[in-house]
Design an enzyme around this catalytic site. Structure first.
Site, PDB file in Angstrom:
ATOM      1  N   HIS A   1      -2.708  -6.914   3.076  1.00 62.16           N
ATOM      2  CA  HIS A   1      -2.753  -7.711   4.409  1.00 62.16           C
ATOM      3  C   HIS A   1      -3.599  -6.823   5.288  1.00 62.16           C
ATOM      4  O   HIS A   1      -3.715  -7.245   6.353  1.00 62.16           O
ATOM      5  CB  HIS A   1      -1.213  -7.657   4.971  1.00 62.16           C
ATOM      6  CG  HIS A   1      -0.571  -6.087   5.093  1.00 62.16           C
ATOM      7  ND1 HIS A   1      -0.602  -5.790   6.498  1.00 62.16           N
ATOM      8  CD2 HIS A   1      -0.363  -5.236   4.439  1.00 62.16           C
ATOM      9  CE1 HIS A   1       0.197  -4.638   6.518  1.00 62.16           C
ATOM     10  NE2 HIS A   1       0.253  -4.432   5.222  1.00 62.16           N
TER      11      HIS A   1
ATOM     12  N   GLY B   1       1.009  -1.070  -0.021  1.00 61.78           N
ATOM     13  CA  GLY B   1       0.059   0.010   0.024  1.00 61.78           C
ATOM     14  C   GLY B   1       0.733   1.125   0.027  1.00 61.78           C
ATOM     15  O   GLY B   1       0.735   2.193  -0.673  1.00 61.78           O
ATOM     16  N   THR B   2       1.926   1.025   0.719  1.00 62.57           N
ATOM     17  CA  THR B   2       3.046   2.176   0.752  1.00 62.57           C
ATOM     18  C   THR B   2       3.337   2.830  -0.691  1.00 62.57           C
ATOM     19  O   THR B   2       3.233   3.868  -0.868  1.00 62.57           O
ATOM     20  CB  THR B   2       4.123   1.976   1.742  1.00 62.57           C
ATOM     21  OG1 THR B   2       3.709   1.756   2.713  1.00 62.57           O
ATOM     22  CG2 THR B   2       5.148   3.007   1.549  1.00 62.57           C
TER      23      THR B   2
ATOM     24  N   SER C   1      -4.164  -2.309  -0.029  1.00 68.95           N
ATOM     25  CA  SER C   1      -3.213  -3.155   0.605  1.00 68.95           C
ATOM     26  C   SER C   1      -3.587  -4.488   0.991  1.00 68.95           C
ATOM     27  O   SER C   1      -4.636  -4.372   1.808  1.00 68.95           O
ATOM     28  CB  SER C   1      -2.529  -2.453   1.658  1.00 68.95           C
ATOM     29  OG  SER C   1      -1.757  -3.197   2.542  1.00 68.95           O
TER      30      SER C   1
ATOM     31  N   GLN D   1      -7.733   1.104   4.691  1.00 69.46           N
ATOM     32  CA  GLN D   1      -8.502   0.505   6.027  1.00 69.46           C
ATOM     33  C   GLN D   1      -9.849   0.499   5.753  1.00 69.46           C
ATOM     34  O   GLN D   1     -10.426  -0.251   6.096  1.00 69.46           O
ATOM     35  CB  GLN D   1      -8.144   1.538   6.820  1.00 69.46           C
ATOM     36  CG  GLN D   1      -6.795   1.642   7.455  1.00 69.46           C
ATOM     37  CD  GLN D   1      -6.505   0.309   8.219  1.00 69.46           C
ATOM     38  OE1 GLN D   1      -7.170  -0.388   8.694  1.00 69.46           O
ATOM     39  NE2 GLN D   1      -5.188   0.213   8.561  1.00 69.46           N
TER      40      GLN D   1
ATOM     41  N   CYS E   1       6.631   2.452  14.328  1.00 72.74           N
ATOM     42  CA  CYS E   1       7.831   2.604  13.291  1.00 72.74           C
ATOM     43  C   CYS E   1       8.664   1.394  13.010  1.00 72.74           C
ATOM     44  O   CYS E   1       8.332   0.317  13.752  1.00 72.74           O
ATOM     45  CB  CYS E   1       8.553   4.013  13.561  1.00 72.74           C
ATOM     46  SG  CYS E   1       9.464   3.831  15.092  1.00 72.74           S
TER      47      CYS E   1
ATOM     48  N   ASN F   1      -6.291   5.213   9.606  1.00 71.82           N
ATOM     49  CA  ASN F   1      -5.983   4.099  10.167  1.00 71.82           C
ATOM     50  C   ASN F   1      -5.656   4.201  11.703  1.00 71.82           C
ATOM     51  O   ASN F   1      -5.681   3.038  12.591  1.00 71.82           O
ATOM     52  CB  ASN F   1      -4.461   3.762   9.437  1.00 71.82           C
ATOM     53  CG  ASN F   1      -3.724   4.647   9.415  1.00 71.82           C
ATOM     54  OD1 ASN F   1      -3.911   5.791   8.864  1.00 71.82           O
ATOM     55  ND2 ASN F   1      -2.579   4.835  10.262  1.00 71.82           N
TER      56      ASN F   1
HETATM   57  N1  PLP Z   1      -2.371   3.585   3.971  1.00 76.27           N
HETATM   58  C1  PLP Z   1      -2.981   3.262   5.116  1.00 76.27           C
HETATM   59  C2  PLP Z   1      -4.252   3.794   5.727  1.00 76.27           C
HETATM   60  C3  PLP Z   1      -2.632   2.244   6.136  1.00 76.27           C
HETATM   61  O1  PLP Z   1      -2.834   1.826   7.219  1.00 76.27           O
HETATM   62  C4  PLP Z   1      -1.473   1.456   5.817  1.00 76.27           C
HETATM   63  C5  PLP Z   1      -0.619   0.572   6.790  1.00 76.27           C
HETATM   64  O2  PLP Z   1      -0.597   0.772   7.783  1.00 76.27           O
HETATM   65  C6  PLP Z   1      -0.645   1.806   4.377  1.00 76.27           C
HETATM   66  C7  PLP Z   1      -1.269   2.765   3.889  1.00 76.27           C
HETATM   67  C8  PLP Z   1       0.539   1.156   4.008  1.00 76.27           C
HETATM   68  O3  PLP Z   1       0.350  -0.021   3.623  1.00 76.27           O
HETATM   69  P1  PLP Z   1       1.249  -1.406   3.453  1.00 76.27           P
HETATM   70  O4  PLP Z   1       1.484  -1.675   4.777  1.00 76.27           O
HETATM   71  O5  PLP Z   1       0.997  -2.223   2.440  1.00 76.27           O
HETATM   72  O6  PLP Z   1       2.766  -0.715   3.031  1.00 76.27           O
END
Ligand code: PLP
Length: 377
Positions: A201, A71-72, A199, A179, A325, A149
């Site tokens: 997971h 997701g990042t 994302s 989320q 973190c 989140n």
């Molecule tokens: N965006 C939100 C709102 C999230 O909660 C998260 C994960 O904590 C991410 C992006 C990042 O996703 P990933 O863990 O797949 O990098």
């Protein structure tokens, strides 16, 4: 036995996704970009998964789906990739975005981009009016998450997108729906956005895989360069098994949305009621606004959340403080800062998040254990 209340960090993998992962890892183990029959088999599985993902996200065009490694990465591709493809060098994001959006946006400011950080109310909601009255130049991209989140607050992304398009013709709207996917429609149409991040997971798929849905006509400059996969938008050898398993989890999660919402809301509400009744001064963040059903963010006045978290861990309750973190330590939350919490108040808060496999009665049992732990502090 642990009561796992950290599903917003990573939820349990769904059995269909686990089966698909194992099966695809064995059957489609070759490089999908190769020129032999085994590669073609892997590529076919990948493209079939893309079609299914596209249909779940309400687009008939499989090309609109870009698979990513998280997701990042999808958030980075949206924020940086779209900004690089535009002439206007200004972007706007809400103050409560995940760090994947926030830090991607901040990185652009080091290259001369103007960043407008849109404030939120004390309950964490972005005001639509404020989005269109930016003090800076007209943004090329606006990024507002569908749901937060940490505190679970749902944002009016559709209205924001409509207002932004009227105010800033040509603006591209991105929403991080990471989320929200387990309980809400996150199609391009339903969200009103041009770009949607997911994302795996977070809804029961494996880690290390995500996607960006890209509406037609949105230009993206790749941020990962290499062999030209994903129609030149994201290079890197395909994680076929991960993608196939993610899409299996997407289908299961989409099918389970009503049930997921009802089950988690019941457990979450029972949990919150018991905590508020049992601990003087405990407050649920953003209780009065539209929130995700599975996230509970609570402030325990006078209690150091870090200490409580450790004691809860010893008592078999897995929760979260701040945002984890890399070192596993909790950092001060920029989200709570945006809501106007003092540092001390923010240090008294924990997040409890429920998931698709949360059992009936777990909310009440967890609250009893949390109250007992608080009494022993
Ligand atoms: N965006 C939100 C709102 C999230 O909660 C998260 C994960 O904590 C991410 C992006 C990042 O996703 P990933 O863990 O797949 O990098």
């Amino acid at each position: 036995m642990t009561i796992y209340l950290d599903h917003a960090a990573t939820t349990t993998i769904r059995p269909v996704a686990m089966e698909a992962l194992e099966d695809a890892y064995v059957r489609f183990d070759r490089n999908a970009s190769g020129q032999h029959v085994e590669a073609r088999r892997a590529k076919n599985a990948l493209e079939e998964a893309r079609e299914r993902a596209a249909s779940l996200l309400g687009t008939e065009r499989p090309h609109d789906i870009v698979f990513t490694g998280s997701g990042t990465e999808a958030d980075n591709l949206a924020v940086i990739g779209v900004s690089l493809a535009q002439d206007r060098r200004a972007i706007a994001i809400s103050a409560v975005e995940h760090k994947a959006v926030l830090n991607a946006a901040l990185s652009l400011t080091r290259f001369g981009y103007t960043l407008d950080t849109i404030p939120v109310s004390r309950s964490g909601v972005v005001a639509v009016d404020r989005v269109v009255s930016t003090p800076g130049p007209q943004p090329a991209l606006i990024s507002v998450m569908l749901a937060n989140n940490e505190i679970g607050v749902i944002q009016p992304v559709r209205e924001i997108a409509e207002a932004a398009r009227l105010a800033f013709p040509g603006v591209v709207v991105h929403t991080d729906a990471v989320q929200a996917f387990s309980c809400d429609e996150t199609t391009l149409e339903a969200t009103g956005a041009d770009l949607v991040t997911l994302s795996s997971h977070k809804f029961g798929g494996p880690k290390g895989v995500g996607l960006l849905a890209v509406g037609s006509g949105v230009l993206i400059e790749p941020i990962i360069h290499g062999g030209g996969q994903e129609a030149g938008r994201r290079a890197g050898t395909y994680n076929v098994a991960g993608i196939v398993a993610m899409v299996a989890a997407m289908e299961a999660a989409a099918e389970d949305r009503a049930g997921f919402s009802a089950r988690t809301r019941a457990e979450r509400d029972a949990f919150e009621s018991a905590i508020v009744a049992g601990f003087p001064g405990a407050t649920v963040t953003a209780r009065g606004v539209d929130r995700l059903p599975h996230i509970s963010h609570i402030r325990f006045p006078g209690v150091l959340a870090e200490n409580l978290l450790i004691r809860l861990d010893q008592a078999g309750i897995a929760a979260a403080a701040g945002s984890a973190c890399q070192s596993g330590a909790a950092e001060p939350s920029h989200v709570l800062d945006a809501l106007g919490f003092t540092e001390e108040e923010a240090g008294e808060c924990l997040r409890f998040s429920f998931g698709w496999d949360t059992n009936q009665g777990e909310g009440w049992r967890a609250a009893t254990a949390v109250l007992a732990t608080l009494a022993g502090l």
